[in-house]
Motif scaffolding. Structure first.
Motif, PDB file in Angstrom:
ATOM      1  N   LEU A  20       0.831  -1.206   0.000  1.00  0.00           N
ATOM      2  CA  LEU A  20       0.000   0.000   0.000  1.00  0.00           C
ATOM      3  C   LEU A  20       0.868   1.259   0.000  1.00  0.00           C
ATOM      4  CD1 LEU A  20      -2.889  -0.959   2.488  1.00  0.00           C
ATOM      5  CD2 LEU A  20      -2.996  -0.751   0.000  1.00  0.00           C
ATOM      6  N   VAL A  21       1.937   1.235   0.792  1.00  0.00           N
ATOM      7  CA  VAL A  21       2.846   2.392   0.841  1.00  0.00           C
ATOM      8  C   VAL A  21       3.474   2.625  -0.530  1.00  0.00           C
ATOM      9  CG1 VAL A  21       5.036   3.227   1.812  1.00  0.00           C
ATOM     10  CG2 VAL A  21       3.315   2.248   3.310  1.00  0.00           C
ATOM     11  N   LEU A  22       3.879   1.540  -1.177  1.00  0.00           N
ATOM     12  CA  LEU A  22       4.490   1.646  -2.503  1.00  0.00           C
ATOM     13  C   LEU A  22       3.495   2.223  -3.508  1.00  0.00           C
ATOM     14  CD1 LEU A  22       7.082   0.865  -4.134  1.00  0.00           C
ATOM     15  CD2 LEU A  22       5.892  -1.221  -4.757  1.00  0.00           C
ATOM     16  N   LEU A  23       2.267   1.692  -3.488  1.00  0.00           N
ATOM     17  CA  LEU A  23       1.246   2.179  -4.422  1.00  0.00           C
ATOM     18  C   LEU A  23       0.920   3.646  -4.142  1.00  0.00           C
ATOM     19  CD1 LEU A  23      -1.160  -0.911  -4.601  1.00  0.00           C
ATOM     20  CD2 LEU A  23       0.450  -0.112  -6.334  1.00  0.00           C
ATOM     21  N   GLY A  24       0.841   3.996  -2.834  1.00  0.00           N
ATOM     22  CA  GLY A  24       0.572   5.388  -2.441  1.00  0.00           C
ATOM     23  C   GLY A  24       1.667   6.311  -2.938  1.00  0.00           C
TER      24      GLY A  24
ATOM     25  N   ILE B  10       3.634  10.378  -6.780  1.00  0.00           N
ATOM     26  CA  ILE B  10       4.574  10.818  -7.822  1.00  0.00           C
ATOM     27  C   ILE B  10       3.802  11.140  -9.098  1.00  0.00           C
ATOM     28  CG2 ILE B  10       6.442  10.030  -9.343  1.00  0.00           C
ATOM     29  CD1 ILE B  10       7.513   8.436  -6.910  1.00  0.00           C
ATOM     30  N   GLY B  11       2.796  10.292  -9.429  1.00  0.00           N
ATOM     31  CA  GLY B  11       1.973  10.512 -10.620  1.00  0.00           C
ATOM     32  C   GLY B  11       1.261  11.854 -10.551  1.00  0.00           C
ATOM     33  N   VAL B  12       0.683  12.146  -9.377  1.00  0.00           N
ATOM     34  CA  VAL B  12      -0.042  13.422  -9.207  1.00  0.00           C
ATOM     35  C   VAL B  12       0.915  14.597  -9.380  1.00  0.00           C
ATOM     36  CG1 VAL B  12      -1.214  14.865  -7.470  1.00  0.00           C
ATOM     37  CG2 VAL B  12      -1.879  12.466  -7.762  1.00  0.00           C
TER      38      VAL B  12
END
Lengths: 191, 160
Positions: free
Chosen positions: B135-139, B144-146
């Motif tokens: 979850l931390v990685l996906l967050g 970064i995407g945003v």
């Protein structure tokens, strides 16, 4: 904008700092044992240090855990090269003498040591009230999930591990646990 | 002519059979002698494991078990006496026909799940060692995407 950042920073920082703070209170070398509450692993080991009266056993005699059923058993793993074992030695011998007339048996198990060194150590320490046995190839130590010395296991009269002590044990703690186990004995066990 | 000269030659097949039987006899004798000195004796009917296969299986299991007197290394890597004895226990149990799961279960019953260098993915382990980091990685990736989108959407600085 800034109120969001002002909330977000502590919302992340506080749990992380809390986690680190909790981690600092833990001993990374401590291994929680699954043995307390379970039946103690059986052993049949040969006496090399006889102990003193009234606990004296002949060298070469085999102590079987099964034969000690009905007694509170204190199993202490020790070694002559272990400094912390010196700290608890007198307490163990004193406690053994205190319960000499009670159904309590103390057994020392030598861990990764040689007989001459172990016997010399006992002599240097002024004797050992109870007998000590050899543990060839550390099989009993592994059966008890040992990861250092000293470690002490106190078994109730049914052979269940009631307490595991990692590091030196004190006379006060031994007395407290043994008294509670003797008091909790079933009526048929009381003599 | 002497009797020896009249003896019929022994067929090569018979020599091979005899040699094979002798080798088997000595091999089984030495295995039995080893087995006698061990606490765990092979279950009758257990397939015999060759020494090299036994060593390989011992190594593959030993790298999964944590050394109890070290910091973060396996009993395979550790030079400590206790780790050496634990490797011997693994080997004895394999020789006795125990499965890898049974051997791991034995060590877990003595030292707890701590003894496994790779904890089993279930319960608390699953949550904190697998789900939470994912979850931390996906967050982090989403963050970064945003940021990248914002930066790319920002108006270019006016030309001098």
């Amino acid at each position: 904008m800034n109120w969001k950042r002002a909330l977000l920073t502590p919302a992340i920082a506080i749990p992380v700092i809390g986690l680190f703070a909790w981690g600092m209170t833990r001993d990374p070398k401590y291994i929680p044992s699954p043995l307390p509450g379970r039946q103690a692993p059986a052993f049949a080991l040969e006496v090399f240090a006889p102990g003193e009266a009234p606990f004296q056993k002949a060298p070469g005699e085999v102590i079987r855990l099964d034969s000690l059923r009905g007694k509170v058993v204190v199993v202490n793993f020790w070694a002559s090269w272990c400094l912390a074992c010196r700290d608890e030695h007198q307490d163990l011998s004193r406690a053994a003498m205190r319960y000499a007339n009670a159904p309590v048996q103390f057994v020392g198990i030598s861990y990764m040591d040689t007989r001459p060194n172990s016997l010399e150590w006992i002599e240097q320490m002024g004797g050992q009230a109870y007998p000590s046995v050899d543990d060839p190839r550390s099989r009993t130590a592994i059966d008890y999930g040992l990861y250092g010395v000293p470690e002490t296991f106190i078994l109730d009269v049914t052979g269940r591990v009631a307490h595991k002590q990692t590091g030196p044990i004190t006379h006060a703690l031994l007395s407290r646990i043994i008294d509670s186990l003797l008091a909790a004995r079933p009526a048929t066990e009381t003599k | 002519m002497s009797a020896a000269r009249h003896r019929r030659p022994v067929p090569a097949v018979a020599i091979h059979i005899a040699l094979g039987a002798a080798l088997l006899f000595f091999a089984s004798g030495s295995a039995a002698a080893q087995g006698d000195s061990l606490r765990t004796s092979p279950v009758p009917g257990t397939p015999v494991i060759s020494d090299s296969a036994l060593e390989a299986r011992t190594r593959s299991l030993a790298v999964q078990l944590r050394c109890a007197v070290c910091q973060g290394i396996s009993i395979q890597e550790s030079p400590s006496g206790l780790a050496g004895e634990m490797r011997e226990v693994v080997k004895e149990m394999l020789r006795a026909g125990k499965t890898e799961e049974e051997i791991k279960a034995y060590f877990v019953s003595k030292y707890g799940e701590w003894i496994l260098l790779e904890p089993k993915p279930r319960g608390f382990n699953l949550l904190f060692l697998y789900v939470f980091p994912t979850l931390v990685l996906l967050g982090g990736l989403a963050g970064i995407g945003v940021l990248v989108r914002r930066w790319s959407a920002a108006p270019a600085p006016p030309a001098a």
